[in-house]
Write a protein that holds these residues in place. Structure first.
Motif, PDB file in Angstrom:
ATOM      1  N   ALA A 237     -34.301 -33.716  -7.418  1.00  0.00           N
ATOM      2  CA  ALA A 237     -33.725 -32.741  -6.483  1.00  0.00           C
ATOM      3  C   ALA A 237     -33.815 -33.241  -5.046  1.00  0.00           C
ATOM      4  O   ALA A 237     -32.893 -33.025  -4.244  1.00  0.00           O
ATOM      5  N   ASP A 238     -34.924 -33.932  -4.716  1.00  0.00           N
ATOM      6  CA  ASP A 238     -35.060 -34.479  -3.364  1.00  0.00           C
ATOM      7  C   ASP A 238     -33.968 -35.503  -3.081  1.00  0.00           C
ATOM      8  O   ASP A 238     -33.327 -35.478  -2.022  1.00  0.00           O
ATOM      9  N   TRP A 239     -33.780 -36.437  -4.007  1.00  0.00           N
ATOM     10  CA  TRP A 239     -32.755 -37.470  -3.826  1.00  0.00           C
ATOM     11  C   TRP A 239     -31.364 -36.844  -3.760  1.00  0.00           C
ATOM     12  O   TRP A 239     -30.522 -37.252  -2.953  1.00  0.00           O
ATOM     13  N   GLU A 240     -31.149 -35.844  -4.631  1.00  0.00           N
ATOM     14  CA  GLU A 240     -29.828 -35.201  -4.638  1.00  0.00           C
ATOM     15  C   GLU A 240     -29.559 -34.499  -3.323  1.00  0.00           C
ATOM     16  O   GLU A 240     -28.450 -34.561  -2.782  1.00  0.00           O
ATOM     17  N   GLN A 241     -30.578 -33.824  -2.791  1.00  0.00           N
ATOM     18  CA  GLN A 241     -30.406 -33.124  -1.523  1.00  0.00           C
ATOM     19  C   GLN A 241     -30.146 -34.115  -0.390  1.00  0.00           C
ATOM     20  O   GLN A 241     -29.257 -33.914   0.443  1.00  0.00           O
ATOM     21  N   ALA A 242     -30.920 -35.238  -0.361  1.00  0.00           N
ATOM     22  CA  ALA A 242     -30.722 -36.244   0.685  1.00  0.00           C
ATOM     23  C   ALA A 242     -29.346 -36.885   0.568  1.00  0.00           C
ATOM     24  O   ALA A 242     -28.735 -37.268   1.574  1.00  0.00           O
ATOM     25  N   GLY A 243     -28.847 -37.004  -0.666  1.00  0.00           N
ATOM     26  CA  GLY A 243     -27.553 -37.623  -0.895  1.00  0.00           C
ATOM     27  C   GLY A 243     -26.371 -36.809  -0.434  1.00  0.00           C
ATOM     28  O   GLY A 243     -25.230 -37.291  -0.470  1.00  0.00           O
ATOM     29  N   THR A 244     -26.621 -35.576   0.010  1.00  0.00           N
ATOM     30  CA  THR A 244     -25.516 -34.755   0.531  1.00  0.00           C
ATOM     31  C   THR A 244     -25.216 -35.062   1.991  1.00  0.00           C
ATOM     32  O   THR A 244     -24.340 -34.421   2.580  1.00  0.00           O
ATOM     33  N   ALA A 245     -25.948 -36.016   2.574  1.00  0.00           N
ATOM     34  CA  ALA A 245     -25.674 -36.393   3.966  1.00  0.00           C
ATOM     35  C   ALA A 245     -24.220 -36.821   4.095  1.00  0.00           C
ATOM     36  O   ALA A 245     -23.599 -37.314   3.149  1.00  0.00           O
ATOM     37  N   LYS A 246     -23.683 -36.668   5.265  1.00  0.00           N
ATOM     38  CA  LYS A 246     -22.257 -36.899   5.455  1.00  0.00           C
ATOM     39  C   LYS A 246     -21.915 -38.384   5.408  1.00  0.00           C
ATOM     40  O   LYS A 246     -22.709 -39.254   5.768  1.00  0.00           O
ATOM     41  N   GLY A 247     -20.689 -38.662   4.980  1.00  0.00           N
ATOM     42  CA  GLY A 247     -20.120 -40.009   5.041  1.00  0.00           C
ATOM     43  C   GLY A 247     -20.867 -41.047   4.226  1.00  0.00           C
ATOM     44  O   GLY A 247     -21.447 -40.775   3.171  1.00  0.00           O
TER      45      GLY A 247
ATOM     46  N   THR B 138     -23.565 -42.509   4.844  1.00  0.00           N
ATOM     47  CA  THR B 138     -25.017 -42.326   4.746  1.00  0.00           C
ATOM     48  C   THR B 138     -25.375 -41.718   3.402  1.00  0.00           C
ATOM     49  O   THR B 138     -26.303 -42.178   2.717  1.00  0.00           O
ATOM     50  N   GLY B 139     -24.642 -40.685   2.996  1.00  0.00           N
ATOM     51  CA  GLY B 139     -24.872 -40.074   1.690  1.00  0.00           C
ATOM     52  C   GLY B 139     -24.599 -41.041   0.556  1.00  0.00           C
ATOM     53  O   GLY B 139     -25.333 -41.064  -0.446  1.00  0.00           O
ATOM     54  N   GLU B 140     -23.551 -41.858   0.695  1.00  0.00           N
ATOM     55  CA  GLU B 140     -23.250 -42.854  -0.349  1.00  0.00           C
ATOM     56  C   GLU B 140     -24.410 -43.825  -0.525  1.00  0.00           C
ATOM     57  O   GLU B 140     -24.786 -44.173  -1.647  1.00  0.00           O
ATOM     58  N   LEU B 141     -24.979 -44.264   0.598  1.00  0.00           N
ATOM     59  CA  LEU B 141     -26.085 -45.212   0.530  1.00  0.00           C
ATOM     60  C   LEU B 141     -27.297 -44.587  -0.153  1.00  0.00           C
ATOM     61  O   LEU B 141     -27.918 -45.208  -1.030  1.00  0.00           O
ATOM     62  N   ILE B 142     -27.639 -43.367   0.208  1.00  0.00           N
ATOM     63  CA  ILE B 142     -28.804 -42.710  -0.384  1.00  0.00           C
ATOM     64  C   ILE B 142     -28.594 -42.498  -1.881  1.00  0.00           C
ATOM     65  O   ILE B 142     -29.505 -42.731  -2.690  1.00  0.00           O
ATOM     66  N   ARG B 143     -27.388 -42.070  -2.279  1.00  0.00           N
ATOM     67  CA  ARG B 143     -27.124 -41.851  -3.710  1.00  0.00           C
ATOM     68  C   ARG B 143     -27.192 -43.159  -4.495  1.00  0.00           C
ATOM     69  O   ARG B 143     -27.694 -43.202  -5.625  1.00  0.00           O
ATOM     70  N   ALA B 144     -26.691 -44.250  -3.897  1.00  0.00           N
ATOM     71  CA  ALA B 144     -26.740 -45.542  -4.589  1.00  0.00           C
ATOM     72  C   ALA B 144     -28.176 -46.014  -4.767  1.00  0.00           C
ATOM     73  O   ALA B 144     -28.556 -46.497  -5.840  1.00  0.00           O
ATOM     74  N   VAL B 145     -28.992 -45.866  -3.734  1.00  0.00           N
ATOM     75  CA  VAL B 145     -30.384 -46.323  -3.807  1.00  0.00           C
ATOM     76  C   VAL B 145     -31.190 -45.463  -4.777  1.00  0.00           C
ATOM     77  O   VAL B 145     -32.131 -45.953  -5.410  1.00  0.00           O
ATOM     78  N   ALA B 146     -30.823 -44.207  -4.926  1.00  0.00           N
ATOM     79  CA  ALA B 146     -31.558 -43.320  -5.826  1.00  0.00           C
ATOM     80  C   ALA B 146     -31.557 -43.847  -7.260  1.00  0.00           C
ATOM     81  O   ALA B 146     -32.543 -43.684  -7.984  1.00  0.00           O
ATOM     82  N   GLY B 147     -30.470 -44.482  -7.679  1.00  0.00           N
ATOM     83  CA  GLY B 147     -30.369 -44.878  -9.078  1.00  0.00           C
ATOM     84  C   GLY B 147     -30.313 -46.360  -9.334  1.00  0.00           C
ATOM     85  O   GLY B 147     -30.088 -46.769 -10.487  1.00  0.00           O
ATOM     86  N   HIS B 148     -30.508 -47.212  -8.310  1.00  0.00           N
ATOM     87  CA  HIS B 148     -30.371 -48.653  -8.519  1.00  0.00           C
ATOM     88  C   HIS B 148     -31.485 -49.410  -7.800  1.00  0.00           C
ATOM     89  O   HIS B 148     -31.959 -48.986  -6.739  1.00  0.00           O
TER      90      HIS B 148
END
Length: 746
Positions: A346-356, A358-368
C-alpha cells in the motif's frame, strides 16, 4: 541568441576519443619518457593526460590477486557452467565449428592454452581437444575490496634498482617510481629480461621502448622478438581502453600490430595468448551471415549445418574481460530477482500515484531490482522524490554521484520536499560519491558479508560508469537490494572502458523511465535541441546565451580572458570564480594549457613557486583515473601541495603533483562532466573542428546553469557536428554477455 561581445565566452571542441586503431597509435604521441611526468600530451582531450584513463598505477602495482579479483574469477567460472548447461539444452552450433582462417587459428591457440599445452610458434596450430573444465567452484563469500584512492608507493630499494637499469638503457630516471609501481618487486630483473616491459608505464611509446631495448640487449635484439610483440599487443589494448574499448576485433589488432612494425602479427598474437597475457572471445552475432535456401530433400540437420552464424572474434585484456563478465552476472541477478519486500504494498502504491514520470519511476522500482532513468538536470527531482519516499517506508536509501560537487548539489535537492509538504521521517536519504561509497570513505559502510548496508541505491551520472566501477557497484549490493541507474544519455561516455549505461539502454533488459521534465530557460532549450541533432537559435533576452565570433586561436584566448575577467561579471553578475572555460583538449594554441596560462596571468598572477602553482590558483585535481575534482591551492610545505577541494582539504605529495594536478580555470569536457557552474565559456578555435561531436557539444553547453558564452571560430563545423557526428563507437561485450542471462521479453 545575442552576438554582444560583452558577454560571450569561448569553448573549443574536444576530441572524444579515437577509433580502435587510431586511438592506439595516437595517444601520447608527442611525449617522450620523462617529459611532463610521462603524462601523454595530445591536441585532443586525452583521458590519460587528465587522469581519466582506465589504467591506474594502483592497479598495475598489485601483483597478487585481491579478494575482489578472486570473486570475479569465481563469477566467471559460474557463468561458464551456466552457459554450458544452456548450450546443452538449446543445442547451438559448436563453438568454433564455423570459423576459418585467422579466427580458427586464434580459437585453436585458446584451446591449447586451456588444455595446458603451449601452441607452436610458427603456423597456427590445429585445435586440440579442450580439456574438460573444472566443476564450478562454490560461490565465494562476497567481500568487495575498497577502491584505493592513492596508489601504493613501491619500496625505495626497488625504485633505486629500477633507476640504475633505466640509466643503463638511456631512459629517463624520472620514470623509476612508475616502473617500480607497475612491475613490483624485482622490477629491475624484469626490465633486464624484457626491456619492452617499459611499455607498461603510461606515456611510453613503442619506439621509445625499442631504443631502451637496443641499449640493453645490443645484438641480442631481433626485429621479430616475441617479447616485443607481446608487449606491443598489451600496449595497443591499453590504448584502446583509453578510447573506451573493452576489447578489439582480431582484424583491427592485427592491422595495428603491422603498423607498429611487428613482422608477424599472427605469431605475436598467438604468443600473447599462449603466455596468458590476452584472452580471445567469440561473440555470436544476431543474424546469419548468409541466408539459407531450403530444398525439399534437405534435412533439418543439413539446413542447420549450412546456416552459418556469424561470430565476432575479439581479443582483450583479462582485467577488462573479468570486469565485464562480472558486471553482466551482477546485472542479470538484479534483473531476474525479486526485490526484498521493504515497505507495504500500500505504501508503494500510494507513492506511485505521484504525478508524471515521478510516479512511473516509483512504480517501476517497487517491482524490479534494476531500473534505468533518463533525463536532464531538471529530472533529478524524480530520483530525489523516489529516495524520499523509500526512506519514508524505512528503507536504507542512498544516492551516489560522479563528483563531490554533484553530491553536494543533489544532497541540497534531497533536503527540499518538492512532491510533498510533509518532511521525510527518520534520517532520510543521503548522498555520497561513487568512489567514496566503494572505498568506504562515505556511505553506509558494509554489512557482515561485505555488501553495502543499504536497500536502495540510485547512481546518478550513470553514463560515467566504466565497466570496472560498474562491476564493483553491482557486486557490492546485498541480496534483494534495488538499483537505479540514472543519467543524461546525451553526455559524453565514461573516460574508462565501456559504455555501460548506453549498452543497458540498448539491451532493453529492464524497465526504462524517461523523464518528462524539460530543462527550462534559453540554455535548457538550446541543449535540448542539440540532444536531437538540432542547433537552434533561442531567444535570450537576458543574454543567457551569447555567441562571440573569432578569427583565430590567439583572438579566442584574448576574448576568453576578457569574458571571464570582465564581461560576464559586469554584465551577467557572475564572478570569475564561478565561471569555467571548457575547450576540446589540453594542447594547441587554445587548449587548456594556453588558456590557463592566460587566465592565471590575469586573475592570479604569480611566479608559480610551488611546482608551477601559487596560493589562490584554481586547479583540477585527479585523485584517481576518471575523477576530476575542482579546487584551489592553499599553500605548500614539506608534506606537499595543500588544496581546498569540494569535499574537504587535500594534500598531494610533491612527487604526484605533476601527474595529478592541473590549473583549473579551463577544463576539457570530460573533466567537467558531473559538475555545473553558473556561467560557462565554451571555446571553439578553428583547429578544433575535427574534434567536435554531438555528445561533446551537448556536454560542454549543458554545464551552464545561468549563462553560456560560445567563443566561435569553427564556422559551419559546429552545426554539422551536432547534426551528423554521433558518439564514436566502442567495442564492448556487455550486450552479448547479458543476452543469454535475461529472459526474452523482459
Amino acid at each position: 541568441m545575442s552576438t554582444d561581445p560583452e558577454t560571450t565566452e569561448t569553448s573549443p571542441s574536444e576530441d572524444t576519443g579515437t577509433d580502435a586503431v587510431e586511438g592506439a597509435e595516437g595517444a601520447g604521441a608527442d611525449v617522450a619518457p620523462g617529459t611532463e611526468g610521462t603524462a601523454p600530451e595530445s591536441t585532443g582531450e586525452d583521458p590519460a593526460a587528465e587522469g581519466t584513463d582506465g589504467t591506474g598505477e594502483a592497479k598495475a602495482a598489485a601483483p597478487e590477486l585481491s579478494e575482489a579479483a578472486a570473486e570475479l574469477l569465481a563469477q566467471q567460472v559460474e557463468r561458464e557452467r551456466i552457459e554450458r548447461r544452456k548450450a546443452e539444452k538449446a543445442g547451438p552450433i559448436t563453438a568454433g565449428a564455423k570459423l576459418t582462417g585467422t579466427a580458427a587459428d586464434l580459437l585453436a591457440a585458446v584451446r591449447a592454452v586451456e588444455s595446458g599445452e603451449k601452441p607452436v610458434t610458427t603456423p597456427f596450430a590445429k585445435p586440440e581437444p579442450a580439456a574438460p573444465r573444472r566443476s564450478a567452484a562454490p560461490e565465494a563469500v562476497r567481500q568487495p575490496q575498497p577502491v584505493p584512492t592513492e596508489p601504493g608507493a613501491p619500496a625505495t630499494e626497488t625504485v633505486e634498482s629500477v633507476r640504475r637499469v633505466l640509466a643503463e638503457g638511456g631512459a629517463p630516471e624520472t620514470l623509476a617510481a612508475q616502473v617500480a609501481a607497475a612491475l613490483g618487486e624485482g622490477g629491475d630483473d624484469q626490465l633486464r629480461e624484457d626491456p619492452w616491459q617499459l611499455l607498461r608505464v603510461p606515456g611510453v611509446r613503442p619506439e621509445q621502448a625499442d631504443g631502451f631495448a637496443r641499449a640493453l640487449l645490443g645484438a641480442e635484439r631481433a626485429p621479430d622478438d616475441e617479447r616485443r610483440g607481446r608487449a606491443v599487443i598489451g600496449w595497443l589494448l591499453e590504448q584502446a581502453a583509453l578510447a573506451g574499448h573493452t576489447a578489439l576485433e582480431a582484424s583491427a589488432l592485427t592491422a595495428a600490430l603491422a603498423k607498429q612494425g611487428v613482422p608477424d602479427p599472427d605469431a605475436a598474437t598467438q604468443s600473447a595468448i599462449a603466455e596468458g597475457e590476452v584472452l580471445v572471445f567469440q561473440d555470436a552475432l544476431d543474424e546469419p551471415a548468409v541466408p539459407v535456401q531450403r530444398t525439399d530433400d534437405a534435412s533439418d540437420e543439413d539446413a542447420e549445418e549450412a546456416e552459418e552464424r556469424p561470430v565476432r572474434v575479439l581479443i582483450g585484456l583479462e582485467r577488462y574481460a573479468l570486469a565485464e563478465e562480472s558486471l553482466a552476472d551482477g546485472l542479470a541477478k538484479l534483473i531476474n530477482s525479486v526485490p526484498k519486500e521493504d515497505g507495504s504494498a500500500a505504501d508503494w502504491e500510494q507513492a506511485g500515484t505521484a504525478k508524471g514520470s515521478t510516479g512511473e519511476l516509483i512504480r517501476a522500482v517497487a517491482g524490479h531490482g534494476l531500473v534505468l532513468h533518463t533525463g536532464g538536470e531538471a529530472s533529478l527531482e524524480e530520483p530525489a522524490a523516489l529516495l524520499r519516499a523509500a526512506a519514508g517506508f524505512g528503507l536504507r536509501a542512498w544516492a551516489a554521484t560522479h563528483s563531490p560537487v554533484g553530491r553536494e548539489r543533489f544532497a541540497a535537492l534531497l533536503t527540499r520536499s518538492t512532491e510533498s509538504d510533509n518532511p521525510t521521517p527518520g534520517d532520510g536519504p543521503r548522498a555520497a560519491t561513487v568512489a567514496g561509497l566503494l572505498s568506504g570513505a562515505e556511505g553506509p559502510g558494509r554489512d557482515a558479508d561485505g555488501a553495502l548496508d543499504l536497500d536502495l541505491l540510485v547512481v546518478l551520472d550513470a553514463p560515467q560508469l566504466d565497466v570496472e566501477t560498474a562491476a564493483l557497484v553491482s557486486e557490492s549490493l546485498p541480496d534483494g537490494a534495488r538499483l537505479v541507474l540514472a543519467g543524461d544519455p546525451g553526455v559524453l561516455w565514461s573516460a574508462g572502458p565501456g559504455r555501460v549505461f548506453a549498452d543497458l539502454l540498448a539491451s532493453k533488459a529492464c524497465p526504462q523511465v524517461v523523464s518528462r521534465r524539460p530543462d527550462l530557460g534559453p540554455v535548457g532549450e538550446l541543449v535540448s535541441g542539440i540532444g536531437i541533432g538540432e542547433l537552434n537559435q533561442v531567444e535570450a533576452p537576458g543574454k543567457e546565451v551569447v555567441i562571440v565570433p573569432v578569427r583565430d586561436a590567439g583572438e579566442a584566448v584574448h576574448r576568453t580572458v576578457q569574458l571571464v575577467a570582465d564581461s560576464v561579471p559586469r554584465v551577467i553578475g557572475v564572478p570569475a570564480e564561478q565561471t569555467v572555460v571548457i575547450t576540446p583538449g589540453h594542447g594547441g594554441a587554445a587548449g587548456t594549457r594556453a588558456l590557463n596560462v592566460a587566465l592565471k596571468e590575469r586573475l592570479n598572477p604569480g611566479p608559480g613557486r610551488f611546482g608551477g602553482f601559487d596560493p589562490g590558483d584554481r586547479i583540477a585535481y585527479s585523485p584517481t583515473p576518471g575523477r576530476t575534482v575542482p579546487g584551489r591551492v592553499v599553500n605548500a610545505d614539506a608534506e606537499g601541495l595543500h588544496l581546498a577541494c569540494a569535499g574537504g582539504p587535500v594534500v598531494v605529495p610533491k612527487e604526484r603533483v605533476e601527474q595529478s594536478v592541473r590549473h583549473g580555470w579551463a577544463l576539457t569536457a570530460h573533466q567537467a562532466v558531473g559538475v555545473r557552474w553558473p556561467a560557462v565559456v565554451v571555446v571553439l578555435p578553428g583547429d578544433a573542428a575535427q574534434a567536435l561531436s554531438r555528445p561533446w557539444v551537448y556536454t560542454a553547453f549543458s554545464r551552464a546553469d545561468r549563462h553560456l558564452s560560445v567563443v566561435h571560430g569553427v564556422d559551419q563545423a559546429l552545426p554539422r557536428a551536432v547534426a551528423e557526428v554521433p558518439a564514436k563507437p566502442r567495442t564492448t561485450r556487455l550486450p552479448v554477455l547479458l543476452r543469454p542471462q535475461v529472459p526474452a521479453g523482459v
